[in-house]
Design an enzyme around this catalytic site. Structure first.
Site, PDB file in Angstrom:
ATOM      1  N   LEU A  21      11.445   1.126   6.606  1.00 46.96           N
ATOM      2  CA  LEU A  21      10.782   1.624   5.408  1.00 46.96           C
ATOM      3  C   LEU A  21      11.403   2.971   5.066  1.00 46.96           C
ATOM      4  O   LEU A  21      11.436   3.871   5.903  1.00 46.96           O
ATOM      5  CB  LEU A  21       9.285   1.787   5.644  1.00 46.96           C
ATOM      6  CG  LEU A  21       8.514   2.318   4.441  1.00 46.96           C
ATOM      7  CD1 LEU A  21       8.441   1.265   3.336  1.00 46.96           C
ATOM      8  CD2 LEU A  21       7.111   2.757   4.846  1.00 46.96           C
TER       9      LEU A  21
ATOM     10  N   TYR B  50       0.835  -1.201   0.000  1.00 50.55           N
ATOM     11  CA  TYR B  50       0.000   0.000   0.000  1.00 50.55           C
ATOM     12  C   TYR B  50       0.864   1.243   0.000  1.00 50.55           C
ATOM     13  O   TYR B  50       2.069   1.193   0.227  1.00 50.55           O
ATOM     14  CB  TYR B  50      -0.928   0.007   1.208  1.00 50.55           C
ATOM     15  CG  TYR B  50      -0.240   0.308   2.527  1.00 50.55           C
ATOM     16  CD1 TYR B  50      -0.318   1.582   3.095  1.00 50.55           C
ATOM     17  CD2 TYR B  50       0.494  -0.670   3.199  1.00 50.55           C
ATOM     18  CE1 TYR B  50       0.321   1.862   4.306  1.00 50.55           C
ATOM     19  CE2 TYR B  50       1.122  -0.397   4.391  1.00 50.55           C
ATOM     20  CZ  TYR B  50       1.038   0.864   4.943  1.00 50.55           C
ATOM     21  OH  TYR B  50       1.679   1.146   6.127  1.00 50.55           O
TER      22      TYR B  50
ATOM     23  N   GLU C 260      12.870   2.307  13.665  1.00 47.67           N
ATOM     24  CA  GLU C 260      11.925   3.369  13.289  1.00 47.67           C
ATOM     25  C   GLU C 260      10.721   3.277  14.214  1.00 47.67           C
ATOM     26  O   GLU C 260      10.681   2.446  15.116  1.00 47.67           O
ATOM     27  CB  GLU C 260      11.513   3.213  11.826  1.00 47.67           C
ATOM     28  CG  GLU C 260      10.860   1.877  11.517  1.00 47.67           C
ATOM     29  CD  GLU C 260      10.631   1.660  10.031  1.00 47.67           C
ATOM     30  OE1 GLU C 260      10.546   2.639   9.278  1.00 47.67           O
ATOM     31  OE2 GLU C 260      10.534   0.483   9.614  1.00 47.67           O
TER      32      GLU C 260
ATOM     33  N   LYS D 246       6.515  -1.935   1.644  1.00 44.16           N
ATOM     34  CA  LYS D 246       5.377  -1.344   2.364  1.00 44.16           C
ATOM     35  C   LYS D 246       4.200  -2.314   2.309  1.00 44.16           C
ATOM     36  O   LYS D 246       3.208  -2.125   1.597  1.00 44.16           O
ATOM     37  CB  LYS D 246       5.017   0.023   1.787  1.00 44.16           C
ATOM     38  CG  LYS D 246       4.202   0.892   2.741  1.00 44.16           C
ATOM     39  CD  LYS D 246       4.152   2.327   2.259  1.00 44.16           C
ATOM     40  CE  LYS D 246       3.249   3.201   3.124  1.00 44.16           C
ATOM     41  NZ  LYS D 246       3.786   3.401   4.483  1.00 44.16           N
TER      42      LYS D 246
END
Length: 285
Positions: free
Chosen positions: A207, A33, A182, A149
């Site tokens: 990501l 996505y 992250e 993702k």
């Protein structure tokens, strides 16, 4: 006004939108996505989002559901039909609908596309930016290809919920050596005691956020020294400033990590400067 979604070739009322029970996104989280910000009715860094979508699809061996020119039209039509001026457009591609079986279905199965759009809670974002937010740290339990993702976000959801239950806005995830990877839905940044902007290098461990990419260029344009390297939770707690980045809010200052106040406990000056500069350097289409 009823919200409108796009589902596999049709624009339908959001409340009535549905996918097949054997869509592989539903059965296996076999899909990817993107989320693109909309500001003043225009797309923020659209080409970077589409490029990352192509990369995620290629790495997952999923085909494009339609040519990119057609996808751009669908995205704009969903935004137009929902009258979004400031908000987000979400687009998801799965491997399609096929009888449940782990191997890829036959090549005749067409990838499935869903697109939705919504307004953002501008007051909530403004409050977070003005006051800063708290972060908690916890082990990173996600899979090894975080650069894709993927819609497989269960570990991210559990981390986000744990943060909320601890009274924090976000969780920063730590690898087995104690380095920050992250956030559960954001990229992580600190400003060290020498005034350098520090963030983890792109790779399979994180990501590579579109907003992250633009912020790196923004910082360099602003004459800020940028260092892409690993940093620990201890270093983050001792940093001069810290912040998180995402397409939904660009930059949100971090004023507390676990039990430690960051800097003077207020949003940092460089953080706010970079947020303002992003609005200049970010590309609108």
């Amino acid at each position: 006004m009823s919200r409108i979604a796009y589902v596999n070739g049709r624009y339908v009322r959001h409340a009535e939108a549905c996918v097949h029970i054997e869509d592989r996104g539903y059965q296996f989280a076999d899909g990817v996505y993107e989320v693109c910000g909309i500001r003043d009715g225009r797309f923020m860094d659209e080409e970077l989002h589409l490029a990352r979508l192509r990369r995620s699809l290629d790495e997952s061996r999923i085909g494009l559901p339609m040519p990119l020119s057609s996808l751009r039209h669908v995205l704009r039509e969903v935004v137009r039909r929902n009258r979004i001026v400031n908000g987000l457009v979400y687009f998801q591609v799965t491997r399609g609908v096929a009888p449940r079986d782990h191997p890829f279905p036959s090549a005749s199965v067409k990838p499935a596309l869903v697109v939705t759009a919504k307004r953002i809670n501008e007051a909530r974002v403004r409050n977070a930016v003005e006051k800063g937010v708290a972060i908690v740290t916890m082990p990173d339990q996600r899979w090894a290809r975080r650069d894709i993702k993927s819609v497989a976000l269960l570990p991210n959801i559990l981390a986000k919920q744990a943060a909320r239950e601890a009274g924090a806005y976000e969780a920063w995830l730590l690898d087995t050596d104690g380095y920050v990877t992250e956030g559960s839905s954001t990229n992580a940044w600190i400003v060290d005691q020498q005034g350098r902007l520090v963030t983890r290098p792109a790779g399979h461990e994180i990501l590579s956020g579109v907003t992250r990419h633009v912020l790196l260029e923004t910082a360099r344009q602003e004459g800020v020294e940028v260092v892409e390297r690993l940093f620990t939770a201890d270093e983050a707690r001792a940093a001069r400033e810290a912040f998180i980045s995402a397409s939904s809010a660009i930059i949100i200052p971090v004023v507390r990590i676990d039990d430690a106040a960051i800097g003077n406990g207020a949003p940092g000056s460089l953080t706010m400067r970079l947020r303002d500069a992003y609005l200049t350097y970010g590309k609108l289409t």
